[in-house]
Design an enzyme around this catalytic site. Sequence first.
Site, mmCIF file in Angstrom:
data_model
loop_
_atom_site.group_PDB
_atom_site.id
_atom_site.type_symbol
_atom_site.label_atom_id
_atom_site.label_comp_id
_atom_site.label_asym_id
_atom_site.label_seq_id
_atom_site.Cartn_x
_atom_site.Cartn_y
_atom_site.Cartn_z
ATOM 1 N N HIS A 278 0.823 -1.215 0.000
ATOM 2 C CA HIS A 278 0.000 0.000 0.000
ATOM 3 C C HIS A 278 0.848 1.251 0.000
ATOM 4 C CE1 HIS A 278 0.159 0.995 4.384
ATOM 5 N NE2 HIS A 278 0.130 -0.300 4.593
ATOM 6 N N GLU A 324 -5.024 1.988 2.487
ATOM 7 C CA GLU A 324 -5.114 0.754 3.292
ATOM 8 C C GLU A 324 -5.365 1.087 4.752
ATOM 9 O OE1 GLU A 324 -3.833 -2.329 6.050
ATOM 10 O OE2 GLU A 324 -2.842 -0.422 5.772
ATOM 11 N N GLU A 325 -4.610 2.094 5.235
ATOM 12 C CA GLU A 325 -4.612 2.376 6.678
ATOM 13 C C GLU A 325 -5.993 2.761 7.208
ATOM 14 O OE1 GLU A 325 -2.357 1.577 8.503
ATOM 15 O OE2 GLU A 325 -0.400 1.847 7.585
ATOM 16 N N HIS A 423 3.313 2.703 12.989
ATOM 17 C CA HIS A 423 2.359 3.789 13.261
ATOM 18 C C HIS A 423 2.865 4.804 14.284
ATOM 19 C CE1 HIS A 423 -1.305 1.186 11.767
ATOM 20 N NE2 HIS A 423 -0.321 1.258 10.896
#
Length: 465
Positions: A278, A324-325, A423
């Site tokens: 991604h 995606e996230e 993250h």
Amino acid sequence: MQKHCRIFLTTCLLTPLLACQSPPKPENIVAAQLQQSALTSNLAYELVESLTVEVGPRLAGSNKDLVAVHWAENKLNQLGFDKVYKEAVQVPVWSRGSAKAELISPYPQPIVITALGGSIATPTQGITAPIVRFDSLATLELAPADSIKGKIVFIDDVTKRYITGKGYSETVGGRSKGAVAASKKGAVAIVIRSIGTDHDRMAHTGMMRYQDGITKIPAAAMSNPDADQINLMLKRDPNVVLTLTMSPQSQGDSTSYNVIAEVTGSSKPEEIVLIGAHLDSWDEGTGAIDDGAGVAIVTAAAKLIQQLPNKPARTIRVVLYAAEEVGIIGAKAYAKAHKHELAKHYIAAESDFGAGSIYQIDYRVNEANLGALHQLSAVMTNNGLILGSNTASGGPDVSILPAQGVPVASLKQDGRDYFDYHHTPNDTLDKIDPAALQQNVAAYVQFAYLMAQSDVELRPIATTQ
Ligand code: ZN
Ligand code: ZN
């Protein structure tokens, strides 16, 4: 030529006779050459360096997301793929704003937090309330509402370190579903222990979800050392009061893109071997391990196949997924837009777990033919891979394809340190080991090539695990 014969002879003398009766299969010779090319190529590292330096953080729907799309199109065109195109995807826009938290009593001091993706803001003056601690989402769900009403829920679930990363799956429910569970019982906000294995004073962001009909409450994560600190305070005084001030905002939808490149197959061009990653990232680091590494690995692998004098039978399709996230939105758009040709997807795999070495390949194919597929993949063991199970998920964006009958593979990376950085502002280029990145490219290029040449029937697959 003489040298080649000598090597072949020596190999024969050292290996059981049976192994020498037939010369190596042509696809194994190419696969071995591709491995060597991958292990001496710096292309993947150059790509992830370029993406993290020249684009940096690229939150879905942000201006930087479009800069990343532009970057990807340019790179894929420069690399000379047979086809490069992009497909529009509508993505939600969310901006982080600021997030601060301060313990008010019994021992006033600031703690380090970050907003969870999708969270609403607090009122400008913040929310001040006592903390109520739960050791997991499950215990929160079982707790009586009167112990929670008017309080800030603190889910204190420790993420354990495993090579597979399964500690993340064990705790991430608290991040994604915690706000709904807490709000149902009258909580005014939720602050979870970060879903991360590090002890840095840095909080891990990631997506959370609301539910229609349930009051939205602000949601944040605190760093692991701050969660420890609150536990020590709770031991001294059960009445720990926190002020939370956050200003994230949802700003409607905008257009992003799945960016796609192809090496056209020589004899079955309509059949697809999909390798994905991604393109979007969270906004706090530079998105090096999540998922700049994946973008670089699958792109570099496909480039090595593009350079071959004889292209494999099937088409290799690189899909750099959007958003995606924030809920595998690009993946859902891809599955919808390509519904008509999913039956022609021979197999799919995604690289989205950093850049640790690959130690195993799992498949999800017709069980009766797993043995034949393992025979075909045996050459991958020379790159350090074990031939594993038939229970692969394929990676987050690809995981929705088995329900449509598409076989998948998981090239499993050593993820022991992945959730230290995941993250956080610490997701930066220096966390990538160039040699491990090359080993990843070698595994993906061998996988893609062998699958594009394979005669093994992979369907039907088990659609439920
Ligand atoms: Zn990812
Ligand atoms: Zn991620």
